[in-house]
Write an enzyme that holds these catalytic residues in place. Structure first.
Site, PDB file in Angstrom:
ATOM      1  N   TYR A 119      29.146  14.262  32.122  1.00 50.34           N
ATOM      2  CA  TYR A 119      29.720  15.311  32.837  1.00 50.34           C
ATOM      3  C   TYR A 119      29.614  15.511  34.257  1.00 50.34           C
ATOM      4  CZ  TYR A 119      31.429  16.903  28.104  1.00 50.34           C
ATOM      5  OH  TYR A 119      31.787  17.023  26.653  1.00 50.34           O
ATOM      6  N   LYS A 166      20.736   9.864  20.775  1.00 45.89           N
ATOM      7  CA  LYS A 166      21.020   8.501  20.197  1.00 45.89           C
ATOM      8  C   LYS A 166      20.110   7.509  20.939  1.00 45.89           C
ATOM      9  CE  LYS A 166      23.758   6.114  17.348  1.00 45.89           C
ATOM     10  NZ  LYS A 166      23.954   6.595  15.958  1.00 45.89           N
ATOM     11  N   ASP A 198      24.650  11.543  15.330  1.00 44.26           N
ATOM     12  CA  ASP A 198      25.428  11.468  14.135  1.00 44.26           C
ATOM     13  C   ASP A 198      24.801  12.107  12.831  1.00 44.26           C
ATOM     14  OD1 ASP A 198      23.418   9.396  14.405  1.00 44.26           O
ATOM     15  OD2 ASP A 198      24.757   7.667  13.464  1.00 44.26           O
ATOM     16  N   ASP A 222      28.032  19.833  23.791  1.00 44.22           N
ATOM     17  CA  ASP A 222      29.240  20.568  23.713  1.00 44.22           C
ATOM     18  C   ASP A 222      30.058  20.248  22.290  1.00 44.22           C
ATOM     19  OD1 ASP A 222      31.791  21.550  24.666  1.00 44.22           O
ATOM     20  OD2 ASP A 222      32.344  19.510  25.991  1.00 44.22           O
ATOM     21  N   ASP A 226      30.660  23.372  19.151  1.00 43.26           N
ATOM     22  CA  ASP A 226      32.032  23.693  18.451  1.00 43.26           C
ATOM     23  C   ASP A 226      32.001  23.596  17.017  1.00 43.26           C
ATOM     24  OD1 ASP A 226      33.080  24.207  21.071  1.00 43.26           O
ATOM     25  OD2 ASP A 226      35.144  23.292  20.378  1.00 43.26           O
TER      26      ASP A 226
END
Ligand code: ATP
Length: 332
Positions: A119, A166, A198, A222, A226
């Site tokens: 980002y 990851k 995951d 992020d 959610d």
């Protein structure tokens, strides 16, 4: 008295800001709120989504309460996070009775690194190919890990920190993040574990009650936050903090929700719960137990109002944004 800068934002933002004033006026936490212009509206009016005067007003306040902004979000919140070095994005997800979450025993916090990863906008167009740089530093990984361990210790209870990454694929960048977190956690009285992103996404649906504190990099945080807010009761109930060492901005997890803007149906809980986080942060920073207690009182009033059946449309009720805020004010 605390000077609070409030960004009214775009879409449902102004409705949330008006609702917040109704409840905060009743709270009596000594907050003096000043509106600050930023977002799509400011861009139209002044040519800048974050005018210099607004940045200065935010910087010189004790804390900022920010409603969501629209298309110019990256020029406002991403810019504020960078300029004010607000490196920790803290997103609690707690089951809310009556809000339709998956279970009633979810109580977790996602601690998301807020300044780097994919980002930073470091992208290169090579003509027919594009490259995005994923930046991870030891220093940023260590400081977010410290904040996550502090939060786990403050919360007490399970004191479990799950480091999500990851590193089996992104061996160097996530390898650095994971080992920085492990190193930091060894200095705290917490239970530390690692989980691939995951597996974490799956477990947030399969057994969300398992998690206590999740620490992760910017983009994974992020997305996972959610997911966790939906699992616990929906975006309308999801608050967040952007914290640095001496300043913080509090805002809902969700965006400007243009689809329901102007209908008076937005759920202001996310904004009010963000204000509750702000009161606790001000209280912790200044050793002001009364302000922390006001934050707890506000959270209890919001949650109690929803649990009592007084709800906005997104969670099955029929109250307007203002009607819900008035019910919270009555509860206070
Ligand atoms: P962003 O990318 O900025 O996060 P988005 O367009 O993905 O924004 P949001 O604005 O976050 O979407 O919200 C997604 C949907 O959830 C909205 O379209 C809206 O219907 C619903 N929603 C979000 N916040 C609220 C709220 N406070 N009250 C009621 N519904 C909401």
């Amino acid at each position: 008295m605390y000077h609070i800068s409030m960004v009214r934002g775009d879409g449902i933002g102004p409705e949330l800001a008006d609702a917040a004033r109704i409840a905060l006026d009743r709270l009596g936490a000594g907050l003096e709120i000043t509106d600050v212009d930023a977002g799509d509206g400011a861009l139209k009016r002044t040519g800048s989504a974050l005018p210099a005067g607004s940045l200065e007003a935010i910087r010189s306040s004790d804390a900022c309460l920010k409603a969501p902004v629209g298309e110019s979000a990256a020029d406002v919140i991403v810019e504020l996070r960078r300029r004010l070095d607000l490196y920790a994005n803290i997103r609690p997800a707690r089951s809310q009775p009556g809000a339709g979450g998956l279970r009633d025993d979810i109580d977790l916090v996602i601690v998301r690194e807020n300044t780097e990863d994919l980002y930073t906008g470091a992208e290169i167009d090579l003509g027919g190919a594009a490259v995005a740089l994923r930046i991870v530093t030891e220093a940023a990984s260590e400081r977010i890990a410290r904040r996550a361990c502090e939060i786990a210790a403050e919360r007490g209870g399970r004191r479990r920190v799950t480091c999500v990454h990851k590193s089996n694929v992104m061996r160097i960048s996530d390898g650095m993040f994971a080992s920085a977190c492990a190193r930091v956690a060894a200095g705290y009285d917490v239970e530390f574990e690692e989980m691939y992103v995951d597996a974490c996404a799956m477990n947030l649906v399969r057994r969300p009650e398992y998690f206590d504190v999740i620490v992760t990099t910017n983009m994974f945080g992020d997305i996972l936050s959610d997911e966790s807010s939906q699992v616990a009761g929906g975006l309308g109930m999801a608050p967040a903090a952007n914290e640095g060492d001496s300043f913080a901005i509090f805002e809902p997890v969700h965006g400007a929700a243009f689809d329901i803007a102007g209908t008076g149906s937005a759920n202001p809980s996310s904004f009010l719960l963000s204000a509750a986080m702000m009161c606790r942060w001000l209280g912790r920073r200044g050793g002001d137990a009364a302000c922390s207690a006001a934050g707890d009182r506000l959270e209890r009033a919001v949650r109690g109002t929803v649990a009592s059946g007084k709800r906005t449309r997104d969670i099955g009720g029929d109250l307007s944004t203002e009607g819900f805020a008035r019910a919270v004010a009555d509860a206070l």
